[in-house]
Design a protein around this motif. Structure first.
Motif, mmCIF file in Angstrom:
data_model
loop_
_atom_site.group_PDB
_atom_site.id
_atom_site.type_symbol
_atom_site.label_atom_id
_atom_site.label_comp_id
_atom_site.label_asym_id
_atom_site.label_seq_id
_atom_site.Cartn_x
_atom_site.Cartn_y
_atom_site.Cartn_z
ATOM 1 N N ALA A 96 21.489 46.808 -54.148
ATOM 2 C CA ALA A 96 22.844 46.640 -54.903
ATOM 3 C C ALA A 96 23.401 45.239 -54.778
ATOM 4 O O ALA A 96 23.934 44.852 -55.739
ATOM 5 C CB ALA A 96 23.752 47.976 -54.056
ATOM 6 N N VAL A 97 23.383 44.766 -53.764
ATOM 7 C CA VAL A 97 24.147 43.519 -53.472
ATOM 8 C C VAL A 97 23.439 42.336 -54.365
ATOM 9 O O VAL A 97 23.826 41.590 -55.100
ATOM 10 C CB VAL A 97 23.952 43.070 -51.955
ATOM 11 C CG1 VAL A 97 24.737 41.604 -51.865
ATOM 12 C CG2 VAL A 97 24.997 44.017 -51.234
ATOM 13 N N GLY A 98 21.958 42.445 -54.414
ATOM 14 C CA GLY A 98 21.319 41.255 -54.970
ATOM 15 C C GLY A 98 21.363 41.563 -56.599
ATOM 16 O O GLY A 98 21.600 40.477 -57.337
ATOM 17 N N CYS A 102 23.122 38.887 -59.338
ATOM 18 C CA CYS A 102 22.060 38.545 -60.650
ATOM 19 C C CYS A 102 23.291 38.488 -61.655
ATOM 20 O O CYS A 102 23.516 37.578 -62.406
ATOM 21 C CB CYS A 102 21.024 39.274 -60.497
ATOM 22 S SG CYS A 102 19.885 38.896 -59.465
ATOM 23 N N LEU A 103 23.931 39.727 -61.896
ATOM 24 C CA LEU A 103 24.940 40.066 -63.055
ATOM 25 C C LEU A 103 26.003 38.891 -62.579
ATOM 26 O O LEU A 103 26.569 38.492 -63.701
ATOM 27 C CB LEU A 103 25.397 41.356 -62.624
ATOM 28 C CG LEU A 103 24.482 42.490 -62.995
ATOM 29 C CD1 LEU A 103 24.941 43.963 -62.966
ATOM 30 C CD2 LEU A 103 23.783 42.507 -64.437
ATOM 31 N N GLY A 104 26.545 38.635 -61.493
ATOM 32 C CA GLY A 104 27.712 37.677 -61.374
ATOM 33 C C GLY A 104 27.147 36.230 -61.996
ATOM 34 O O GLY A 104 27.897 35.389 -62.406
ATOM 35 N N MET A 105 25.832 35.856 -61.379
ATOM 36 C CA MET A 105 24.993 34.822 -61.721
ATOM 37 C C MET A 105 25.246 34.436 -63.492
ATOM 38 O O MET A 105 25.511 33.309 -63.817
ATOM 39 C CB MET A 105 23.675 34.626 -61.277
ATOM 40 C CG MET A 105 23.624 34.450 -59.871
ATOM 41 S SD MET A 105 21.912 34.348 -59.376
ATOM 42 C CE MET A 105 22.173 34.462 -57.502
ATOM 43 N N VAL A 106 24.915 35.470 -64.300
ATOM 44 C CA VAL A 106 24.937 35.620 -65.391
ATOM 45 C C VAL A 106 26.383 35.107 -66.056
ATOM 46 O O VAL A 106 26.535 34.035 -66.713
ATOM 47 C CB VAL A 106 24.638 36.838 -66.253
ATOM 48 C CG1 VAL A 106 24.872 36.614 -67.834
ATOM 49 C CG2 VAL A 106 23.388 37.203 -65.890
ATOM 50 N N ASN A 107 27.401 35.725 -65.563
ATOM 51 C CA ASN A 107 28.802 35.091 -65.924
ATOM 52 C C ASN A 107 29.035 33.530 -65.617
ATOM 53 O O ASN A 107 29.402 32.784 -66.311
ATOM 54 C CB ASN A 107 29.788 35.931 -64.848
ATOM 55 C CG ASN A 107 30.099 37.460 -65.472
ATOM 56 O OD1 ASN A 107 29.647 37.651 -66.767
ATOM 57 N ND2 ASN A 107 30.185 38.373 -64.780
ATOM 58 N N GLY A 108 28.575 33.248 -64.417
ATOM 59 C CA GLY A 108 28.655 31.685 -63.866
ATOM 60 C C GLY A 108 27.975 30.894 -64.611
ATOM 61 O O GLY A 108 28.437 29.678 -64.811
ATOM 62 N N LEU A 109 26.640 31.255 -64.872
ATOM 63 C CA LEU A 109 25.866 30.361 -65.637
ATOM 64 C C LEU A 109 26.506 30.052 -67.074
ATOM 65 O O LEU A 109 26.373 28.850 -67.690
ATOM 66 C CB LEU A 109 24.418 30.798 -65.852
ATOM 67 C CG LEU A 109 23.396 30.620 -64.628
ATOM 68 C CD1 LEU A 109 22.097 31.414 -64.912
ATOM 69 C CD2 LEU A 109 23.312 29.337 -64.481
ATOM 70 N N PHE A 214 31.459 33.467 -58.967
ATOM 71 C CA PHE A 214 31.042 34.411 -59.827
ATOM 72 C C PHE A 214 30.015 35.284 -59.117
ATOM 73 O O PHE A 214 29.789 36.593 -59.164
ATOM 74 C CB PHE A 214 30.611 34.015 -61.105
ATOM 75 C CG PHE A 214 31.727 33.911 -62.223
ATOM 76 C CD1 PHE A 214 32.498 34.811 -62.595
ATOM 77 C CD2 PHE A 214 32.308 32.648 -62.691
ATOM 78 C CE1 PHE A 214 33.651 35.061 -63.441
ATOM 79 C CE2 PHE A 214 33.076 32.619 -63.521
ATOM 80 C CZ PHE A 214 33.855 33.599 -64.249
ATOM 81 N N THR A 215 29.090 34.753 -58.531
ATOM 82 C CA THR A 215 27.921 35.085 -57.703
ATOM 83 C C THR A 215 28.369 35.985 -56.756
ATOM 84 O O THR A 215 27.986 37.295 -56.565
ATOM 85 C CB THR A 215 26.924 34.057 -57.081
ATOM 86 O OG1 THR A 215 26.501 33.357 -58.192
ATOM 87 C CG2 THR A 215 25.666 34.862 -56.767
ATOM 88 N N LEU A 220 29.926 41.461 -54.384
ATOM 89 C CA LEU A 220 30.531 42.412 -53.904
ATOM 90 C C LEU A 220 30.753 43.836 -54.758
ATOM 91 O O LEU A 220 31.035 44.753 -54.205
ATOM 92 C CB LEU A 220 32.174 41.743 -53.531
ATOM 93 C CG LEU A 220 31.870 40.696 -52.489
ATOM 94 C CD1 LEU A 220 33.398 39.985 -52.364
ATOM 95 C CD2 LEU A 220 31.601 41.556 -51.123
ATOM 96 N N ALA A 221 30.824 43.447 -56.132
ATOM 97 C CA ALA A 221 30.799 44.496 -57.093
ATOM 98 C C ALA A 221 29.686 45.407 -56.844
ATOM 99 O O ALA A 221 29.691 46.621 -56.963
ATOM 100 C CB ALA A 221 31.225 43.764 -58.442
#
Length: 326
Positions: A96-98, A102-109, A214-215, A220-221
């Motif tokens: 869940a955290v990982g 990864c979904l946050g990394m998409v936003n950040g990238l 964002f990551t 946390l989400a």
């Protein structure tokens, strides 16, 4: 001491106490220790998400995809639990955290490398993540009878009088407070949001710092996604629909500046608690819970207006002084 008493956190804490006492005048049981513990527990998901959002906002960004990330991760772990009911919960939590990270990394990238405005990026990924949730679930619900007992029990387990959901929130609060006040990364978040140009001269990579923010928000989400579906024992496409509005509202009510660089973990937590008290009080004072969204929206506008006046720097008006001199 005087400085603390005049701080935004102290004022908001006092407002929460006054609001709670006013509600207690009509419904005395509201301030019973057990009920207050339930209010904190109910608000725990919002507090966790607000801390992640606070970090993002500090860097002059915003993450509107947190609720969609929650829904997608919640659906993934629910479907995984159906397929592998005996999987140890530690692996479910790590996934869940990982996955959230990864979904946050998409936003950040997208913000870092393509220089797309954060609000545009997260509005787009919000829709994409909801769409993926629909595709993998085929629009179907995952109900309580499909989930394993252990999967549903974790956030409800009581330790020292509090459910584990509350302990997860407390752990995130403490860890975030340490990171933001005692580490180089925490100082970087403030520096990038406070003055990005000066941050560059000090050797900070603004885009990379925003990517890390964002990551963390995504991680946390993702954690909240598992805690949410396991606590309520249901997962569906529109889970936590509109919850991103509450998350942003919690931050700005707490005094986190939308302009970046100003805010604290305590501010985000108190903002979330304020909304939690309001939400739990609505049925007591015979107001429909559906007013929650309207209240959150109004709170955002009022808080941003108050913050903008409070944080406005007072400078010299050169032209006006010149006219006086003439």
């Amino acid at each position: 001491m005087k400085r603390y008493l005049r701080s935004r956190e102290a004022i908001l804490a006092a407002a929460i106490v006054v609001l709670t006492l006013l509600i207690a005048l009509r419904f005395p049981a509201f301030i019973a220790p057990r009920n207050l513990a339930n209010v904190f527990n109910d608000t725990s998901p919002l507090m966790i998400l607000a801390i992640g959002q606070m970090i993002v906002i500090l860097t002059k960004c915003i993450d509107l995809s947190v609720a969609a990330t929650l829904a997608l991760v919640g659906m993934v772990v629910s479907l995984l639990n159906i397929a592998m009911p005996g999987l140890p919960l530690i692996f479910t939590l790590i996934l869940a955290v990982g996955l959230g990270a990864c979904l946050g990394m998409v936003n950040g990238l997208l913000v870092w490398k393509l220089k797309i405005p954060p609000i545009v990026v997260t509005l787009g990924t919000m829709t994409i993540y909801r769409g993926i949730t629909f595709l993998i679930s085929q629009g179907k619900w995952v109900n309580a009878h499909q989930m394993s007992p252990a999967f549903k029990a974790l956030p409800r387990e009581v330790v020292l009088g509090f459910p584990l959901l509350s302990w997860f929130a407390l752990a995130v609060i403490v860890l975030a407070a340490i990171v933001m006040t005692r580490t180089t990364l925490g100082r970087a978040f403030y520096a990038v949001g406070g003055n990005p140009h000066a941050a560059v001269y000090t050797g900070l990579d603004v885009g990379r710092t925003q990517f890390l923010a964002f990551t963390i928000s995504g991680a946390l989400a993702g954690l909240t996604g598992y805690l949410w579906v396991s606590r309520y024992a249901v997962a569906y496409v529109d889970i936590a629909g509109g919850f991103e509005l509450d998350v942003v509202a919690a931050c700005v009510i707490g005094g986190v500046s939308i302009a970046g660089g100003i805010g604290s973990v305590g501010a985000a937590v108190l903002g979330a608690l304020f909304l939690g008290v309001v939400k739990n009080a609505l049925p007591v004072i015979n107001i429909s819970p559906f007013w929650q969204l309207a209240i959150s929206g109004a709170a955002i506008i009022i808080a941003v207006a108050v913050n903008s006046r409070a944080y406005r720097t007072k400078g010299r008006i050169i032209l006006k002084q010149a006219e006086v001199s003439a």
